[in-house]
Design an enzyme around this catalytic site. Structure first.
Site, short mmCIF file in Angstrom:
data_model
loop_
_atom_site.label_atom_id
_atom_site.label_comp_id
_atom_site.label_asym_id
_atom_site.label_seq_id
_atom_site.Cartn_x
_atom_site.Cartn_y
_atom_site.Cartn_z
N LYS A 24 -46.05 18.33 0.00
CA LYS A 24 -45.65 17.22 -0.82
C LYS A 24 -44.46 17.79 -1.51
O LYS A 24 -44.47 18.69 -2.63
CB LYS A 24 -46.61 16.71 -2.04
N ARG A 78 -59.08 11.64 4.81
CA ARG A 78 -60.02 11.23 5.77
C ARG A 78 -60.78 12.24 6.65
O ARG A 78 -61.95 11.93 7.31
CB ARG A 78 -59.14 10.11 6.66
N1 BES Z 1 -54.25 12.32 -2.06
C1 BES Z 1 -53.11 11.45 -1.29
C2 BES Z 1 -53.08 10.20 -1.72
C3 BES Z 1 -52.71 9.74 -3.16
C4 BES Z 1 -51.36 9.46 -3.33
C5 BES Z 1 -53.68 9.69 -4.47
C6 BES Z 1 -51.18 9.18 -4.50
C7 BES Z 1 -53.00 9.46 -5.28
C8 BES Z 1 -51.66 8.98 -5.44
C9 BES Z 1 -53.60 11.87 0.25
O1 BES Z 1 -54.33 12.57 0.62
C10 BES Z 1 -52.24 11.52 0.94
O2 BES Z 1 -51.60 12.66 0.68
N2 BES Z 1 -51.95 10.62 1.62
C11 BES Z 1 -50.82 10.26 2.46
C12 BES Z 1 -51.13 10.00 3.81
C13 BES Z 1 -50.05 10.07 5.06
C14 BES Z 1 -49.45 11.20 5.04
C15 BES Z 1 -50.62 9.50 6.25
C16 BES Z 1 -49.89 9.18 1.80
O3 BES Z 1 -50.46 8.36 1.33
O4 BES Z 1 -48.72 9.42 1.65
ZN ZN Z 2 -52.97 14.57 1.09
#
Ligand code: BES
Ligand code: ZN
Ligand code: ZN
Length: 505
Positions: free
Chosen positions: A283, A358
């Site tokens: 991130k 997931r």
């Molecule tokens: N923990 C995050 C999702 C999230 C985003 C929670 C913002 C709270 C606030 C999750 O693990 C994630 O990073 N998801 C990615 C998935 C993608 C890489 C397919 C996302 O949503 O960008």
């Molecule tokens: Zn994530």
């Protein structure tokens, strides 16, 4: 070294995390007339009057209310200073809205709002004798408790706040007391979930959360099982293990079982990713990585719900399963494109290390099915940014093919104001197909890909998925929540387990 580590663990487990229940609510059918502050609750367009008031008091109060155009609208508050003929120096009149529409959610909101006007260092007399519904009266007190929580572990000046007593005069004190007892159990569950959500990633790693939860849950008669990293690996949960393999804090799995009935259990599976850096799919913006300690809020929600149900001695059989990981990078972390094998044997191409929720839930769902043979599974997770884009934070997204799960979850959402909105599971042909392995962990649209991925592991067990991304944390205080982790999902799932268990009997 070992001694120091053991000592640090001990210190963590005995440390107070937050101050809670500093208000002691006492319910009586008699008046307490000695307090300096008196509150009276009134429904919309109904007379604000007490038998004990002299006509001089009544005239003064009525005049003051008219001057402020008080109608008893929900949340309206008028303060009368130095009311004639009363011991109290301040009389606060609070509107609860139409009597017929006054319910739990409205009551909690009134309590939370009123709290800001009350002294925290002095007793208060609250007169709810004009309200007929003992459950709603108890929910006002509950709303105060929810709002009054503080996570002050990292505040230098944190000291135990003094406990103050609020004396309630109610029409039926034993009914109010009984309902309040049930709400207190819910509040304890919400506070556990908030503590878990708030704990920073450096202190709230998998083992620490497992210990903290065990300590909170065992005294309630909840059977707690903790799998350590070696046990997670040996059980074949390669998806859960893989997410945490780049961190010095390897994966744990926690199961918390409240067996309040002999029915087949309902399983709640919550995402317990204790920090989400994204892994090698890092991130990279400061705002996207900040607060990713809240990525364990789904785990907090399911543990809080089981805590609440056990605290209420609810006649339900429910198990919370929480896969716990720390999604970090190092020379041993998962790489994009690596393949992991889940507990059920599925080979997963990790096309994106940031879609870790997931992966750990796949093994959590498999473990729940394999060990508990549940009649239904609800999983809850801060899973996708895509969900936040679609629904924002007023709703969480739900996905299911089962009408009874859908109906009861919607009903629980409305009863608790933790609202849910259904998104479809299909048709999305090939959404998670992989050319390399059996399936891959990403696809488009994003929230649906996460849901379809999890559905693969629920197989034929009736299942509902709740994507609560964005719902776990409030930057500022709002409604029944102080700033920070809000314990989202505890009130929803506590209600849902009861609704679903009743109708599935
Ligand atoms: N923990 C995050 C999702 C999230 C985003 C929670 C913002 C709270 C606030 C999750 O693990 C994630 O990073 N998801 C990615 C998935 C993608 C890489 C397919 C996302 O949503 O960008
Ligand atoms: Zn994530
Ligand atoms: Zn995540």
């Amino acid at each position: 070294m070992k001694v120091i580590a053991a000592l640090a663990t001990l210190m963590l487990s005995v440390q107070a995390f937050a101050s809670q229940f500093v208000i002691n609510h006492k319910f009586d059918d008699d008046a307490n007339n000695d307090s300096k502050v008196m509150v009276i609750f009134a429904a919309e367009d109904e007379a604000v009057t007490l038998e004990s008031w002299s006509s001089a008091t009544q005239t003064m109060v009525t005049t003051a209310l008219n001057a402020k155009e008080f109608t008893g609208k929900h949340g309206q508050m008028v303060e009368v200073l130095a009311p004639t003929g009363l011991t109290a120096q301040r009389l606060i009149v609070v509107g609860v809205g139409a009597a017929g529409a006054f319910n739990r959610v409205k009551a909690e909101q009134v309590g939370a709002k009123l709290l800001g006007s009350l002294p925290s260092d002095n007793e208060v007399a609250l007169n709810a004798s004009l309200l007929a519904d003992a459950n709603a009266v108890a929910a006002i007190a509950h709303g105060m408790d929810l709002k009054n929580y503080r996570f002050d572990r990292y505040k230098s000046d944190a000291k135990d706040r003094d406990t103050v007593t609020y004396y309630w005069q109610v029409a039926d004190d034993s009914a109010a007391q009984q309902h309040y007892g049930d709400y207190q159990a819910i509040a304890k569950g919400v506070f556990l979930a908030r503590d878990i959500t708030n704990l920073p990633g450096g202190d709230g790693y998998p083992q620490a959360i497992a210990e903290m939860a065990s300590k909170a849950l065992k005294p309630l008669g909840i059977k707690v099982t903790v799998l350590n990293p070696e046990q997670v690996r040996k059980a074949g949960m390669g998806a859960l293990y893989g997410v945490s393999q780049g961190s010095q804090h390897k994966a744990y799995l926690l199961a918390a079982h409240w067996q309040g009935s002999k029915d087949q259990p309902v399983a709640l599976v919550g995402k317990g990713n204790t920090f989400d850096t994204g892994g090698y799919n890092l991130k990279t913006s400061s705002s996207s990585i900040l607060r990713m300690q809240t990525d364990k809020a789904g785990g907090g929600a399911v543990l809080g719900a089981v805590m609440a149900l056990a605290g209420q001695k609810a006649p339900v059989n429910v198990v919370a399963v929480v896969p716990l990981s720390h999604n970090l990078i190092s020379g041993s972390a998962l790489l994009p494109g690596d393949v992991v094998t889940a507990g059920d044997g599925t080979k997963i191409e990790v096309a994106n290390t940031d879609a870790e929720g997931r992966l750990i839930l796949a093994d959590g769902i498999w473990y729940a099915r394999d060990k508990f043979k549940p009649r239904a599974i609800a999983d809850i997770a801060t899973l996708t940014g895509s969900k936040v884009g679609a629904l924002g934070t007023a709703y969480s997204a739900i996905f299911t093919e089962h009408d009874d799960l859908l109906a009861t979850m919607k009903q629980a959402g409305e009863a608790t104001d933790e609202l849910v909105w259904q998104l479809p599971l299909g048709p999305y042909p090939g959404i998670i197909s992989s050319t390399l392995a059996d399936i891959k962990n990403v696809g488009s649209p994003g929230a649906q890909a996460g849901a379809v991925f999890l559905q693969h592991f629920a197989k034929d067990t009736p299942w509902i998925h709740i994507d609560m991304a964005g719902n776990a944390y409030n930057a500022g205080a709002s409604g029944i929540h102080p700033a920070g982790g809000n314990g989202y999902g505890v009130r929803l799932l506590t209600e849902w387990v009861k609704l679903y268990s009743n109708q599935a009997n």
